[in-house]
Design a protein around this motif. Structure first.
Motif, short mmCIF file in Angstrom:
data_model
loop_
_atom_site.label_atom_id
_atom_site.label_comp_id
_atom_site.label_asym_id
_atom_site.label_seq_id
_atom_site.Cartn_x
_atom_site.Cartn_y
_atom_site.Cartn_z
N ASN A 1 0.79 -1.17 0.12
CA ASN A 1 -0.01 0.04 0.00
C ASN A 1 1.02 1.12 0.08
N ASP A 2 0.37 2.38 -0.14
CA ASP A 2 1.04 3.77 -0.16
C ASP A 2 0.96 4.39 1.08
N TYR A 3 0.43 3.91 2.03
CA TYR A 3 0.40 4.73 3.20
C TYR A 3 0.83 4.23 4.68
N ASN A 4 1.39 2.76 4.59
CA ASN A 4 1.86 2.41 5.89
C ASN A 4 2.82 3.09 6.51
N PRO A 5 2.81 3.60 7.89
CA PRO A 5 3.61 4.35 8.57
C PRO A 5 4.61 3.49 9.24
N ASN A 6 4.57 2.26 9.43
CA ASN A 6 5.61 1.36 10.07
C ASN A 6 6.95 1.21 9.53
N SER A 7 7.74 1.06 10.31
CA SER A 7 9.03 0.79 9.72
C SER A 7 9.76 -0.20 10.45
N VAL A 8 10.66 -1.07 10.10
CA VAL A 8 11.29 -1.85 10.62
C VAL A 8 12.89 -1.80 10.64
N ALA A 9 13.57 -1.97 11.66
CA ALA A 9 15.04 -1.82 11.81
C ALA A 9 15.69 -2.85 10.98
N THR A 10 17.02 -2.76 10.52
CA THR A 10 17.65 -3.87 10.03
C THR A 10 17.67 -5.02 10.92
N ASN A 11 18.14 -4.91 11.89
CA ASN A 11 18.19 -6.08 12.85
C ASN A 11 16.84 -6.85 12.86
N GLU A 12 15.84 -6.33 13.01
CA GLU A 12 14.43 -6.96 13.24
C GLU A 12 14.15 -7.45 11.90
N MET A 13 14.37 -7.05 10.76
CA MET A 13 14.19 -7.47 9.34
C MET A 13 15.07 -8.80 9.28
N LYS A 14 16.20 -8.80 9.78
CA LYS A 14 16.85 -9.98 9.66
C LYS A 14 16.20 -11.20 10.46
N LEU A 15 15.77 -10.56 11.70
CA LEU A 15 15.13 -11.63 12.68
C LEU A 15 13.96 -12.16 11.76
N LEU A 16 13.04 -11.11 11.40
CA LEU A 16 11.95 -11.88 10.55
C LEU A 16 12.34 -12.75 9.48
N TYR A 17 13.46 -12.56 8.72
CA TYR A 17 13.87 -13.45 7.70
C TYR A 17 14.35 -15.00 8.50
N GLU B 1 -9.90 -4.08 -10.14
CA GLU B 1 -9.63 -3.08 -11.42
C GLU B 1 -8.00 -3.58 -11.85
N GLN B 2 -6.91 -3.62 -10.96
CA GLN B 2 -5.72 -3.99 -11.17
C GLN B 2 -5.45 -5.51 -11.30
N ASP B 3 -6.33 -6.35 -10.63
CA ASP B 3 -6.22 -7.72 -10.53
C ASP B 3 -4.97 -7.87 -9.52
N LYS B 4 -4.62 -6.97 -8.47
CA LYS B 4 -3.82 -7.24 -7.62
C LYS B 4 -4.27 -7.17 -6.10
N TYR B 5 -3.52 -7.85 -5.32
CA TYR B 5 -3.72 -7.94 -3.84
C TYR B 5 -2.93 -6.65 -3.08
N VAL B 6 -3.50 -5.68 -2.41
CA VAL B 6 -2.97 -4.61 -2.01
C VAL B 6 -2.94 -4.82 -0.45
N ILE B 7 -1.63 -4.69 0.22
CA ILE B 7 -1.40 -4.99 1.44
C ILE B 7 -1.98 -4.35 2.61
N VAL B 8 -2.56 -4.52 3.32
CA VAL B 8 -2.93 -3.92 4.71
C VAL B 8 -2.16 -4.03 5.70
N ASP B 9 -1.83 -5.39 5.78
CA ASP B 9 -0.71 -5.80 6.95
C ASP B 9 -0.12 -7.01 6.51
N GLY B 10 1.33 -6.99 7.00
CA GLY B 10 2.06 -7.89 6.63
C GLY B 10 3.23 -7.41 5.48
N PHE B 11 3.41 -5.90 5.37
CA PHE B 11 4.13 -5.76 4.29
C PHE B 11 5.73 -6.34 4.38
N HIS B 12 6.11 -6.42 5.64
CA HIS B 12 7.52 -6.97 5.93
C HIS B 12 7.65 -8.58 5.84
N ARG B 13 6.48 -9.28 5.88
CA ARG B 13 6.55 -10.55 5.47
C ARG B 13 6.81 -10.62 3.95
#
Length: 178
Positions: free
Chosen positions: A22-38, A57-69
């Protein structure tokens, strides 16, 4: 059954190329937490689906939650290969304001780990035989964080008035011996 109507009862495996941020998510995840998610996804697989709406219209699934996954799959080829480039998705239906509110609710509801709880867990892991390096790797901790957590538990107090021996044994080691 009542739970059949819940989105999680209808997880779909969607090709990663049909999923967009999506184009509005205010959440960000630090590098270490991204490595941990991986690490989490690599070890445990996807345990939570991504929440999205289907834009017909686009035949796309727009993320509401789970961008980092989603980002982990986009970034790491081994994760893509583990699911044949498909992402687990549950689809909700809501307007843009409800989606933005939902994104914030999901982000804020995750909360934070308490220092005391983390320290207690680290102490148990040490007592069960895990080495510092393994704890840091598996929990995504920096060495300094682990040291701070050890001090919170009073780890150093355990060794006051105790004669240090090279053959110090943990509970796990004692169980192996028995």
């Amino acid at each position: 059954m009542k739970y059949d109507s819940q989105p999680v009862a209808k997880v779909q495996w969607i090709p990663i190329d049909k999923v967009v941020a999506n184009d509005y998510n205010p959440n960000s995840v630090a590098t270490n937490e991204m490595k941990l998610l991986y690490t989490s996804i690599k070890h445990d697989g996807y345990t939570q689906p991504v929440v999205a709406i289907h834009d017909k219209e686009q035949d796309k699934y727009v993320i509401v939650d789970g961008f980092h996954r989603y980002l982990v799959m986009r970034t790491y080829k081994d994760i893509q290969e583990s699911t044949d480039s498909h992402l687990p998705v549950v689809v909700i239906s809501s307007d843009i304001n409800d989606r933005m509110a939902s994104t914030v609710r999901h982000n804020r509801a995750r909360g934070k780990h308490s220092m005391d709880g983390m320290a207690s867990m680290v102490f148990k892991m040490l007592d069960n035989g895990w080495e510092d390096a393994k704890i840091c790797n598996e929990l995504g901790l920096e060495v300094e964080e682990l040291i701070r957590l050890k001090h919170i538990t009073g780890f150093s107090k355990l060794f006051e008035n105790v004669e240090y021996k090279k053959s110090w044994e943990t509970n796990k080691q004692l169980k192996i011996i028995k």
